[in-house]
Design a protein around this motif. Structure first.
Motif, PDB file in Angstrom:
ATOM      1  N   LYS A  23       8.527   7.064  -4.300  1.00 13.35           N
ATOM      2  CA  LYS A  23       8.443   6.746  -2.877  1.00 13.35           C
ATOM      3  C   LYS A  23       8.165   5.269  -2.683  1.00 13.35           C
ATOM      4  O   LYS A  23       8.697   4.623  -1.775  1.00 13.35           O
ATOM      5  CB  LYS A  23       7.347   7.586  -2.222  1.00 13.35           C
ATOM      6  N   MET A  24       7.340   4.721  -3.567  1.00 15.41           N
ATOM      7  CA  MET A  24       7.046   3.295  -3.521  1.00 15.41           C
ATOM      8  C   MET A  24       8.318   2.483  -3.768  1.00 15.41           C
ATOM      9  O   MET A  24       8.592   1.487  -3.081  1.00 15.41           O
ATOM     10  CB  MET A  24       6.001   2.965  -4.586  1.00 15.41           C
ATOM     11  N   GLN A  29      12.753  -1.022  -0.904  1.00 14.54           N
ATOM     12  CA  GLN A  29      14.139  -1.319  -0.561  1.00 14.54           C
ATOM     13  C   GLN A  29      14.285  -1.754   0.896  1.00 14.54           C
ATOM     14  O   GLN A  29      15.252  -2.436   1.246  1.00 14.54           O
ATOM     15  CB  GLN A  29      15.017  -0.091  -0.825  1.00 14.54           C
ATOM     16  N   LEU A  30      13.321  -1.377   1.749  1.00 14.37           N
ATOM     17  CA  LEU A  30      13.402  -1.746   3.166  1.00 14.37           C
ATOM     18  C   LEU A  30      13.279  -3.258   3.356  1.00 14.37           C
ATOM     19  O   LEU A  30      14.148  -3.875   3.996  1.00 14.37           O
ATOM     20  CB  LEU A  30      12.330  -0.997   3.968  1.00 14.37           C
ATOM     21  N   GLY A  89       7.145   2.784   4.776  1.00 15.51           N
ATOM     22  CA  GLY A  89       7.735   3.703   3.799  1.00 15.51           C
ATOM     23  C   GLY A  89       6.743   4.672   3.192  1.00 15.51           C
ATOM     24  O   GLY A  89       7.104   5.810   2.870  1.00 15.51           O
ATOM     25  N   MET A  90       5.495   4.257   3.024  1.00 14.45           N
ATOM     26  CA  MET A  90       4.517   5.091   2.335  1.00 14.45           C
ATOM     27  C   MET A  90       3.734   6.015   3.268  1.00 14.45           C
ATOM     28  O   MET A  90       3.166   7.001   2.822  1.00 14.45           O
ATOM     29  CB  MET A  90       3.534   4.211   1.569  1.00 14.45           C
ATOM     30  N   ALA A  91       3.675   5.685   4.555  1.00 11.40           N
ATOM     31  CA  ALA A  91       2.929   6.522   5.500  1.00 11.40           C
ATOM     32  C   ALA A  91       3.788   7.697   5.955  1.00 11.40           C
ATOM     33  O   ALA A  91       4.934   7.522   6.361  1.00 11.40           O
ATOM     34  CB  ALA A  91       2.482   5.696   6.693  1.00 11.40           C
ATOM     35  N   LYS A  92       3.246   8.881   5.880  1.00  5.77           N
ATOM     36  CA  LYS A  92       3.964  10.079   6.304  1.00  5.77           C
ATOM     37  C   LYS A  92       4.088  10.095   7.819  1.00  5.77           C
ATOM     38  O   LYS A  92       3.110   9.921   8.538  1.00  5.77           O
ATOM     39  CB  LYS A  92       3.223  11.332   5.819  1.00  5.77           C
ATOM     40  N   LEU A 157       0.086  -0.829   1.287  1.00  5.70           N
ATOM     41  CA  LEU A 157      -0.390   0.463   0.792  1.00  5.70           C
ATOM     42  C   LEU A 157      -1.669   0.883   1.480  1.00  5.70           C
ATOM     43  O   LEU A 157      -1.843   2.044   1.882  1.00  5.70           O
ATOM     44  CB  LEU A 157      -0.609   0.377  -0.722  1.00  5.70           C
ATOM     45  N   ALA A 158      -2.604  -0.061   1.614  1.00  2.13           N
ATOM     46  CA  ALA A 158      -3.878   0.243   2.277  1.00  2.13           C
ATOM     47  C   ALA A 158      -3.646   0.631   3.731  1.00  2.13           C
ATOM     48  O   ALA A 158      -4.254   1.582   4.244  1.00  2.13           O
ATOM     49  CB  ALA A 158      -4.814  -0.963   2.184  1.00  2.13           C
ATOM     50  N   SER A 159      -2.742  -0.077   4.405  1.00  2.00           N
ATOM     51  CA  SER A 159      -2.446   0.227   5.807  1.00  2.00           C
ATOM     52  C   SER A 159      -1.845   1.622   5.954  1.00  2.00           C
ATOM     53  O   SER A 159      -2.194   2.363   6.886  1.00  2.00           O
ATOM     54  CB  SER A 159      -1.479  -0.817   6.380  1.00  2.00           C
ATOM     55  N   ALA A 160      -0.944   1.982   5.042  1.00  2.00           N
ATOM     56  CA  ALA A 160      -0.335   3.315   5.097  1.00  2.00           C
ATOM     57  C   ALA A 160      -1.384   4.400   4.913  1.00  2.00           C
ATOM     58  O   ALA A 160      -1.409   5.394   5.648  1.00  2.00           O
ATOM     59  CB  ALA A 160       0.749   3.427   4.020  1.00  2.00           C
TER      60      ALA A 160
END
Length: 429
Positions: A23-24, A29-30, A89-92, A157-160
């Protein structure tokens, strides 16, 4: 506890970790998708295009160079892009508030780092954000601790994680205005502040270690390029090649532009005019523009006679995509999992192309991928770009011959060679 019971949690842990890495990789890629715009704007702003050595539109060139430079800025632009991309990308079920939280956290983190310039060297004295030498009346920009793209990824990552954890949180009634999504940016601001303070303390030894590693890989010359090429293609199979690319392409090395700005990473350095850049990009051009299209034709020629027309259409399409844009996944995934031996050959030959191209003194780069578009746009920035064409033809011959021989000799079930009953089952499904 039985051995099967003990293995189950380990399997679950590894499966979750592996999915997280994949997923990372997709999240990275974004921001990478923004780079073609940055590369085109930056290229139009060069002296040999709109500048003094081209059309002579100096002011227009400055506009385009500034626009492209904003996105390729390894201190602010690129880290911010990666921060936002990773957070989304990492936050659901991410939304706009996820990106806002990431921006807030990153800006706080960045400005705290900027508040602590490093000590000036020699006889220069720190005045504001400048290192001034009063004897020679010269000045240079001060340097700062800046983890660059890696720092942006960590803030993202921390924000997600914070968004997933707190975007539905409800506070007491008198603080109800800050419920849920409005709370997350406030928390990320605090996290950005703490992370910046931590970076000021721990980043120097980490940064020195990464710099030492990059210098070691760079000092290997052609061998270093070859190692990177093999690793890049191997990690593509599990969707994690962007993890490797991010450091080497956007963090490795440094180059001081005529304006005094410092850029990092193989790609930004090449686009900024660094003649030594391109070690980890040049060798992809022969593979993506020539070799993989030849492999696609080998797969088509090896198809069963009654399916050859169908496979020709498919393989011609993906071959053109690879040649023009440098997007190779449609070709690679067509044989990677059904014929791993072919993919192993492909990975090794990619490493060989990287090594040969660099050994012959070719320095070329791209903003998106090693296709015809980037090849033409960046011709003026490259060193010996014409050499890529004969190298590419040589690798095309090698790819076609090896792929055709291996497919036929070992009866590999590449597209068009599947058993008829398998095709019927798929059609029924």
């Amino acid at each position: 506890m039985s051995s099967a019971g003990a293995a189950a949690p380990q399997a679950v842990w590894w499966h979750s970790f592996y999915n997280g890495l994949q997923k990372m990789g997709r999240s990275l890629q974004l921001p990478v998708a923004v780079l073609p715009a940055a590369g085109i704007l930056n290229r139009l702003g060069q002296d040999d295009v709109f500048g003094k050595d081209g059309l002579g539109w100096d002011k227009v060139a400055k506009v385009f160079a500034a626009a492209g430079g904003a996105l390729l800025d390894s201190g602010l632009g690129l880290p911010l892009l990666f921060c936002i991309g990773v957070a989304i990308g990492m936050a659901k079920k991410a939304d706009g508030s996820t990106a806002l939280a990431a921006v807030v956290g990153f800006l706080v983190y960045y400005q705290v780092l900027q508040a602590f310039p490093q000590k000036c060297r020699g006889t220069t004295v720190l005045v504001g954000n400048q290192c001034v030498d009063f004897t020679s009346r010269a000045a240079a920009a001060a340097t700062f601790q800046n983890p660059g793209v890696l720092g942006g990824i960590l803030i993202g990552l921390a924000s997600a994680w914070l968004w997933v954890r707190f975007h539905r949180t409800k506070l007491v009634d008198w603080l109800g205005f800050f419920n849920g999504r409005r709370l997350v940016p406030m928390i990320t601001a605090l996290v950005g502040l703490v992370f910046a303070c931590l970076c000021l303390w721990v980043w120097p030894p980490i940064g020195d270690g990464l710099t030492s590693f990059s210098r070691w890989l760079s000092d290997l010359g052609a061998w270093g390029s070859g190692i990177f090429g093999v690793a890049n293609r191997a990690l593509l199979l599990i969707g994690m090649h962007q993890l490797l690319n991010t450091f080497v392409w956007f963090q490795f090395g440094d180059f001081t532009k005529p304006s005094g700005a410092v850029v990092h990473g193989d790609i930004p350095r090449f686009l900024a005019g660094d003649p030594t850049a391109g070690q980890f990009t040049s060798g992809f051009f022969p593979i993506m523009m020539f070799a993989l299209p030849a492999a696609a034709m080998a797969i088509a020629h090896s198809a069963k006679p009654h399916r050859r027309k169908e496979i020709y259409g498919l393989m011609t399409s993906v071959a053109l995509t690879s040649f023009v844009t440098g997007v190779t996944e449609p070709i690679e995934y067509s044989f990677a999992y059904i014929a791993p031996a072919l993919y192993a050959v492909h990975a090794l030959l990619t490493g060989a192309s990287m090594a040969v191209t660099w050994a012959l003194g070719v320095h070329d780069g791209f903003s998106f991928s090693a296709g015809l578009i980037d090849y033409v746009i960046n011709w003026g920035l490259a060193t010996k770009p014409w050499v890529i064409i004969p190298i590419g033809f040589c690798f095309a011959v090698v790819y076609y011959a090896l792929f055709r021989f291996i497919i036929v000799r070992f009866d590999l079930k590449t597209p068009g060679r599947e058993d008829d009953d398998e095709i019927e089952d798929v059609a029924k499904a």
